[in-house]
Design a protein around this motif. Structure first.
Motif, PDB file in Angstrom:
ATOM      1  N   PRO A 115      -6.394  -5.096 -18.446  1.00  0.00           N
ATOM      2  CA  PRO A 115      -6.513  -3.963 -18.966  1.00  0.00           C
ATOM      3  C   PRO A 115      -5.574  -2.805 -18.320  1.00  0.00           C
ATOM      4  O   PRO A 115      -5.314  -1.603 -18.577  1.00  0.00           O
ATOM      5  N   ARG A 116      -4.949  -3.330 -17.211  1.00  0.00           N
ATOM      6  CA  ARG A 116      -4.192  -2.424 -16.533  1.00  0.00           C
ATOM      7  C   ARG A 116      -2.703  -2.990 -16.617  1.00  0.00           C
ATOM      8  O   ARG A 116      -1.669  -2.225 -16.294  1.00  0.00           O
ATOM      9  N   LEU A 164      -5.407  -8.078  -1.267  1.00  0.00           N
ATOM     10  CA  LEU A 164      -5.616  -7.109  -2.489  1.00  0.00           C
ATOM     11  C   LEU A 164      -6.824  -6.282  -2.111  1.00  0.00           C
ATOM     12  O   LEU A 164      -6.709  -4.985  -1.949  1.00  0.00           O
ATOM     13  N   MET A 165      -8.239  -6.950  -2.009  1.00  0.00           N
ATOM     14  CA  MET A 165      -9.399  -6.159  -2.097  1.00  0.00           C
ATOM     15  C   MET A 165     -10.431  -7.165  -1.698  1.00  0.00           C
ATOM     16  O   MET A 165     -10.249  -8.214  -1.961  1.00  0.00           O
ATOM     17  N   ILE A 285       8.831  -9.761  -6.927  1.00  0.00           N
ATOM     18  CA  ILE A 285       8.885  -8.611  -6.117  1.00  0.00           C
ATOM     19  C   ILE A 285       8.459  -7.332  -6.950  1.00  0.00           C
ATOM     20  O   ILE A 285       7.443  -6.475  -6.446  1.00  0.00           O
ATOM     21  N   ALA A 286       8.871  -7.108  -8.373  1.00  0.00           N
ATOM     22  CA  ALA A 286       8.268  -6.098  -9.040  1.00  0.00           C
ATOM     23  C   ALA A 286       6.909  -6.140  -9.327  1.00  0.00           C
ATOM     24  O   ALA A 286       6.203  -5.167  -9.156  1.00  0.00           O
ATOM     25  N   GLN A 293       0.070  -1.309  -5.780  1.00  0.00           N
ATOM     26  CA  GLN A 293      -0.083   0.225  -6.204  1.00  0.00           C
ATOM     27  C   GLN A 293      -1.474   0.424  -6.914  1.00  0.00           C
ATOM     28  O   GLN A 293      -2.293   1.114  -6.803  1.00  0.00           O
ATOM     29  N   GLU A 294      -1.552  -0.469  -8.124  1.00  0.00           N
ATOM     30  CA  GLU A 294      -2.664  -0.678  -8.852  1.00  0.00           C
ATOM     31  C   GLU A 294      -3.978  -0.606  -7.937  1.00  0.00           C
ATOM     32  O   GLU A 294      -4.808  -0.127  -8.056  1.00  0.00           O
ATOM     33  N   VAL A 295      -3.948  -1.607  -7.071  1.00  0.00           N
ATOM     34  CA  VAL A 295      -5.015  -1.885  -6.352  1.00  0.00           C
ATOM     35  C   VAL A 295      -5.566  -0.824  -5.284  1.00  0.00           C
ATOM     36  O   VAL A 295      -6.341  -0.349  -5.182  1.00  0.00           O
TER      37      VAL A 295
END
Length: 304
Positions: A115-116, A164-165, A285-286, A293-295
Motif C-alpha cells: 500500500p505504500r 525496521l520495527m 540504496i534508494a 523513512q516510511e518506517v
C-alpha cells in the motif's frame, strides 16, 4: 586447448532446445514452442549429446526424461540462460542499475509494504521492482534476489541486517468463540485451542511467561502465513497471537476481537536484509533510504 574450449561451449540454440525439451518432456511440444520441426529438435539434442559425449535424455513411449547427468546439466544451464537473458536486457536497455529484486513476507508485503510502494515508484520511476514471496533465510545469489524483508533475528550470514520495527502481539479470536468460552482469567487461555505460526513456536510460551503464568501451551493447529492464522480464528477454530498492526482491518470490522487485553513485544523483529556484495547497488540504496523513512513515519504515527 581451443578444441576443448569449443567443446565445452555448446551453442545457445542447443542449450535453449535442451531446456525446452527438459521442461516440456516432449520433442513435439518443444518443436511447437520454438517454432521448429521435430526433426530439428532431435538434431539439436543429438549434436549436444555428441559434443558432451554423454546421453542427456532417456527416450520412452510417453516422451523423454532427463538422465542423471542431464538433470544436473539442465539445472545449471537454466541459471546460465537466465543470466544471459538478464545481461542481454541490460545491454539493450542500457539500464544495468534499473532492476531490484526483493523478497517479501506474504502478510507484511500485502498489508504494510505494497500500500505504500506507490510513493517509491513516484520517486524512482526508472527502477524496475520485482517481488518474490519468501519465508525464512535463503541463498540470495541462487534465488537471484537483491534484498529481503525478514522477520526474526539479525543473524543472516554474509548479509547486512537493518532494523525496521518491532511488533506487538496479542491474543485474538472470533466474537462467537469469545462468547462461547467466556474467558475470565488469562490462564484460561492455556486450556483453549491455540493456533500458532510455524515460524514462531515459542510465541505462546513468551506470552504466558510475561504474565508470570506457568503454563505448558500446546498448539492444536499451525500455519506458515498470518492470513491463514487469521482466517482460522475468524472461522472460530481457536485463539492466536497476532501482530496487531497486520490485522487492523479485521479488528476494525469486528471479524476478530481481543481475547485478552494483554499484549507483548514479539521476540522477533522486522529487518531489511541485503547481501554484503550489494552494498554499492544504487537501486538498493534508494529503496533502503525510502523504506527507513516510511518506517519512521509509521512508527511516529502509531505512537501519537
Amino acid at each position: 586447448m581451443k578444441s576443448l574450449q569449443r567443446r565445452l561451449l555448446p551453442s545457445t540454440t542447443a542449450l535453449v532446445t535442451m531446456d525446452c525439451v527438459a521442461r516440456l518432456g516432449s520433442f513435439s511440444a518443444a518443436a511447437a514452442e520454438l517454432n521448429l520441426t521435430q526433426g530439428a529438435i532431435s538434431r539439436q539434442i543429438l549434436a549436444l549429446e555428441q559434443q558432451l559425449e554423454t546421453p542427456l535424455f532417456v527416450r520412452n513411449g510417453r516422451g523423454v526424461g532427463l538422465t542423471a547427468r542431464g538433470e544436473a546439466f539442465h539445472k545449471t544451464i537454466q541459471t546460465a540462460l537466465s543470466l544471459i537473458q538478464d545481461a542481454s536486457l541490460e545491454a539493450m536497455t542500457g539500464s544495468e542499475d534499473s532492476r531490484l529484486n526483493i523478497a517479501i513476507l506474504p502478510t507484511f508485503g500485502t498489508r504494510w509494504l505494497l500500500p505504500r510502494i506507490s510513493s517509491f515508484v513516484a520517486l524512482y520511476p526508472h527502477i524496475n521492482l520485482n517481488f518474490a514471496t519468501r519465508i525464512g533465510q535463503f541463498d540470495f545469489h541462487a534465488e537471484q534476489l537483491d534484498a529481503a524483508i525478514h522477520i526474526g533475528k539479525p543473524n543472516w550470514p554474509r548479509a547486512t541486517c537493518r532494523f525496521l520495527m518491532d511488533e506487538t502481539v496479542a491474543p485474538v479470536c472470533s466474537p462467537s468463540f469469545l462468547k462461547a468460552h467466556n474467558i475470565r482469567e488469562q490462564n484460561h487461555l492455556a486450556t483453549l485451542p491455540l493456533i500458532e505460526m510455524k515460524s514462531r513456536p515459542l510465541a505462546w510460551d513468551n506470552w504466558f511467561a510475561s504474565l508470570g503464568i506457568k503454563a505448558n501451551p500446546s498448539a492444536t493447529m499451525g500455519f506458515e502465513q498470518f492470513m491463514n492464522v487469521a482466517q482460522a480464528c475468524i472461522a472460530g477454530l481457536g485463539v492466536a497471537l497476532m501482530p496487531l498492526f497486520l490485522i487492523r482491518p479485521e479488528l476494525e470490522s469486528g471479524q476478530l476481537v481481543l481475547a485478552s487485553s494483554h499484549s507483548v513485544k514479539s521476540q522477533s523483529s522486522y529487518y531489511l536484509v541485503s547481501p554484503d556484495d550489494k552494498r554499492a547497488s544504487k537501486p538498493l540504496i534508494a529503496f533502503t533510504q525510502w523504506l527507513l523513512q516510511e518506517v519512521e513515519t509509521f512508527r511516529t504515527s502509531t505512537c501519537e
